[in-house]
Design a protein around this motif. Structure first.
Motif, mmCIF file in Angstrom:
data_model
loop_
_atom_site.group_PDB
_atom_site.id
_atom_site.type_symbol
_atom_site.label_atom_id
_atom_site.label_comp_id
_atom_site.label_asym_id
_atom_site.label_seq_id
_atom_site.Cartn_x
_atom_site.Cartn_y
_atom_site.Cartn_z
ATOM 1 N N ALA A 157 34.323 39.093 61.485
ATOM 2 C CA ALA A 157 34.035 37.837 62.203
ATOM 3 C C ALA A 157 34.423 37.942 63.676
ATOM 4 N N LYS A 158 35.453 38.725 63.982
ATOM 5 C CA LYS A 158 35.902 38.878 65.374
ATOM 6 C C LYS A 158 34.856 39.600 66.218
ATOM 7 N N PHE A 159 34.100 40.511 65.592
ATOM 8 C CA PHE A 159 33.022 41.184 66.319
ATOM 9 C C PHE A 159 31.892 40.203 66.630
ATOM 10 N N ILE A 160 31.583 39.331 65.664
ATOM 11 C CA ILE A 160 30.563 38.298 65.913
ATOM 12 C C ILE A 160 31.023 37.397 67.049
ATOM 13 N N GLU A 161 32.292 37.031 67.043
ATOM 14 C CA GLU A 161 32.834 36.136 68.076
ATOM 15 C C GLU A 161 32.645 36.722 69.470
ATOM 16 N N VAL A 162 33.024 37.979 69.674
ATOM 17 C CA VAL A 162 32.915 38.611 70.990
ATOM 18 C C VAL A 162 31.455 38.707 71.430
ATOM 19 N N ASN A 163 30.585 39.180 70.547
ATOM 20 C CA ASN A 163 29.175 39.348 70.904
ATOM 21 C C ASN A 163 28.470 38.014 71.132
ATOM 22 N N ALA A 164 28.773 37.021 70.288
ATOM 23 C CA ALA A 164 28.121 35.704 70.439
ATOM 24 C C ALA A 164 28.559 35.017 71.725
ATOM 25 N N LYS A 165 29.841 35.106 72.048
ATOM 26 C CA LYS A 165 30.344 34.456 73.264
ATOM 27 C C LYS A 165 29.684 35.003 74.513
ATOM 28 N N ASN A 166 29.456 36.314 74.536
ATOM 29 C CA ASN A 166 28.941 36.947 75.751
ATOM 30 C C ASN A 166 27.431 37.125 75.782
ATOM 31 N N LEU A 167 26.780 37.124 74.614
ATOM 32 C CA LEU A 167 25.349 37.434 74.574
ATOM 33 C C LEU A 167 24.459 36.270 74.145
ATOM 34 N N LEU A 168 25.075 35.145 73.736
ATOM 35 C CA LEU A 168 24.295 33.963 73.346
ATOM 36 C C LEU A 168 24.653 32.780 74.247
ATOM 37 N N PRO A 169 24.189 32.777 75.479
ATOM 38 C CA PRO A 169 24.560 31.709 76.413
ATOM 39 C C PRO A 169 23.990 30.345 76.061
ATOM 40 N N ASP A 170 22.928 30.321 75.237
ATOM 41 C CA ASP A 170 22.275 29.042 74.914
ATOM 42 C C ASP A 170 23.126 28.162 74.000
ATOM 43 N N THR A 171 24.026 28.793 73.249
ATOM 44 C CA THR A 171 24.892 28.026 72.362
ATOM 45 C C THR A 171 26.335 28.412 72.618
ATOM 46 N N GLU A 172 27.241 27.466 72.399
ATOM 47 C CA GLU A 172 28.657 27.759 72.584
ATOM 48 C C GLU A 172 29.260 28.223 71.261
ATOM 49 N N PHE A 173 29.850 29.433 71.277
ATOM 50 C CA PHE A 173 30.557 29.883 70.079
ATOM 51 C C PHE A 173 31.894 29.156 70.060
ATOM 52 N N LYS A 174 32.096 28.331 69.035
ATOM 53 C CA LYS A 174 33.286 27.491 68.984
ATOM 54 C C LYS A 174 34.515 28.286 68.557
ATOM 55 N N ARG A 175 34.500 28.762 67.296
ATOM 56 C CA ARG A 175 35.669 29.507 66.806
ATOM 57 C C ARG A 175 35.393 30.045 65.405
ATOM 58 N N ILE A 176 36.333 30.872 64.954
ATOM 59 C CA ILE A 176 36.324 31.358 63.578
ATOM 60 C C ILE A 176 37.159 30.401 62.741
ATOM 61 N N GLU A 177 36.577 29.892 61.667
ATOM 62 C CA GLU A 177 37.280 28.997 60.748
ATOM 63 C C GLU A 177 37.416 29.697 59.395
ATOM 64 N N SER A 178 38.193 29.119 58.511
ATOM 65 C CA SER A 178 38.260 29.648 57.147
ATOM 66 C C SER A 178 38.270 28.501 56.149
ATOM 67 N N ALA A 179 37.698 28.763 54.982
ATOM 68 C CA ALA A 179 37.613 27.749 53.934
ATOM 69 C C ALA A 179 37.416 28.448 52.592
ATOM 70 N N ASN A 180 37.548 27.681 51.517
ATOM 71 C CA ASN A 180 37.440 28.256 50.168
ATOM 72 C C ASN A 180 35.993 28.181 49.701
ATOM 73 N N PHE A 181 35.156 29.071 50.253
ATOM 74 C CA PHE A 181 33.736 29.086 49.908
ATOM 75 C C PHE A 181 33.500 29.875 48.629
ATOM 76 N N ALA A 182 32.802 29.273 47.689
ATOM 77 C CA ALA A 182 32.472 29.974 46.444
ATOM 78 C C ALA A 182 31.616 31.206 46.709
ATOM 79 N N VAL A 183 30.676 31.094 47.648
ATOM 80 C CA VAL A 183 29.737 32.180 47.891
ATOM 81 C C VAL A 183 30.411 33.387 48.542
ATOM 82 N N LEU A 184 31.602 33.212 49.117
ATOM 83 C CA LEU A 184 32.295 34.319 49.770
ATOM 84 C C LEU A 184 33.282 35.030 48.854
ATOM 85 N N LYS A 185 33.368 34.597 47.593
ATOM 86 C CA LYS A 185 34.301 35.245 46.661
ATOM 87 C C LYS A 185 33.683 36.522 46.103
ATOM 88 N N THR A 186 33.665 37.539 46.955
ATOM 89 C CA THR A 186 33.077 38.828 46.605
ATOM 90 C C THR A 186 34.186 39.869 46.617
#
Length: 397
Positions: A311-340
């Protein structure tokens, strides 16, 4: 006579069907042998080993009389003709496993390494990984500042001979489940467009094997999505979603990672509840309810740690390469779909479909294409800048 011999052979095969377990203790190790098993899928969770075997367990009286193994539990799924073996080890032990043939055996050797020595080694490795990650992210941030995606090119290595990285992309929702709807848009359509674009870039690269949990407008239950990642033995699982809120002023891009304790903010809690609404309370893996709970609630340490690193790699690339949208932050939650278990996983919320400005971006094919490029670049950076340095020539544990 031939018919009799044939019937006798069928009887012998059916009678001997299944596997047995035996254990043995040596000076430097404890050995667990699964007789009659050619191979097994194995997942490490803290000091627990979970093995999935495509055979039934044939009752055998093995003795558990050593100090390295706390407990072995075996559960058989009669319908699927498979077994789940849950092995609890003492703290601070390492292990290795391999297969033997003639006859088939699956062997696990648990090495008798002292807890203190092992903890020191783990700490050193963790610090080394953290240092490498920090250095790479800082270099990446400097490289991507004042640059744009206009010069973006797919990396096509000429002499790549390594094992392809398996990426499972999960376009959220689909079919009768449209996801969020606002400003004339449906979330399920946006998610699929981004996923297909990302798949295209990864496949052009040549270093990746890519699977989608859905490739058209149809519904896939949440648990089935995680099963696809496990069955394909994915190296990374990335779930694509589109954010929504009753507050039309909320905007921007978020990345979520797994946190078994639950959401880290009010917004994360809202997203968690929305994305988990179609999952069952108990994940059905075994006919035994205790095993289901163990697998559903287990602490997936590798998944959470490496998911956050990616996620930290997405954060760096999105902040610098996607000027049209603001990258807010990395969050965490108990997502069922991420239990891999053992598979790094993230959930990307592209932008807010309920925000008028964000909705215009989500309706723009160029923005969705740029987002896919950022995700592609983040995947390449994660595997071939970070993981290669940390794990080259070493076994991942």
């Amino acid at each position: 006579m031939v018919r009799f011999l044939l019937m006798l052979l069928i009887f012998i095969i059916s009678f001997s069907f299944g596997f047995e377990i035996r254990t043995g203790e040596y000076e430097d190790k404890v050995r667990i042998v699964l007789d009659g098993v050619k191979n097994a899928d194995i997942v490490t969770v803290s000091n627990n080993l979970i093995l999935k075997v495509s055979e039934k367990y044939k009752n055998s009286n093995f003795k558990l009389n050593n100090s390295s193994i706390k407990e072995i539990e075996i559960y058989t799924n009669e319908e699927k003709n498979s077994s789940l073996i849950y092995i609890t080890l003492q703290e601070g032990l390492s292990y290795k496993y391999f297969s033997l043939s003639n006859p088939d055996r699956f062997v696990i050797d648990i090495m008798k390494v002292s807890t203190v020595k092992n903890q020191i080694q783990k700490t050193k490795k963790k610090d080394y990984q953290a240092d490498v990650l920090d250095t790479i992210l800082k270099n990446l941030e400097n490289q991507t500042k004042n640059t744009s995606l206009s010069s973006f090119e797919i990396e096509v290595p000429k002499n790549f001979s390594g094992k392809k990285k398996v990426i499972v992309i999960d376009p959220g929702h689909g079919g009768h489940d449209p996801g969020a709807m606002a400003n004339g848009l449906k979330e399920k359509d946006i998610n699929l467009k981004v996923a297909l674009k990302l798949k295209n870039y990864l496949e052009k690269d040549g270093r990746f094997k890519v699977y989608l949990t859905r490739d058209d407008d149809y519904f896939v239950p949440l648990y089935d999505r995680t099963l696809i990642a496990l069955e394909k033995k994915a190296d990374l699982f990335i779930s694509i979603h589109t954010n929504a809120s009753e507050n039309p002023n909320l905007s921007g891009t978020y990345v979520y990672t797994l946190n078994l304790k639950g959401a880290t903010s009010k917004l994360a809690k809202m997203v968690e509840e929305r994305e988990n609404k179609t999952v069952l309370n108990v994940v059905k893996i075994s006919t035994n309810p205790n095993v289901n709970k163990i697998v559903a609630d287990m602490a997936i340490s590798h998944t959470m740690t490496e998911g956050l690193n990616f996620a930290k790699f997405i954060e760096v690339n999105a902040k610098n390469l996607l000027p049209d949208t603001e990258f807010k932050r990395i969050e965490s939650a108990n997502f069922a779909v991420l239990k891999t278990p053992s598979i790094p996983a993230v959930l990307v919320e592209t932008a807010f479909i309920t925000n008028e400005k964000d909705a215009k971006l989500l309706a723009n094919d160029k923005f969705l294409d740029n987002l896919a490029k950022v995700l592609y670049k983040s995947i390449v950076d994660y595997f071939f800048k970070y993981k290669n340095l940390v794990f080259k020539g070493k076994a991942e544990s």
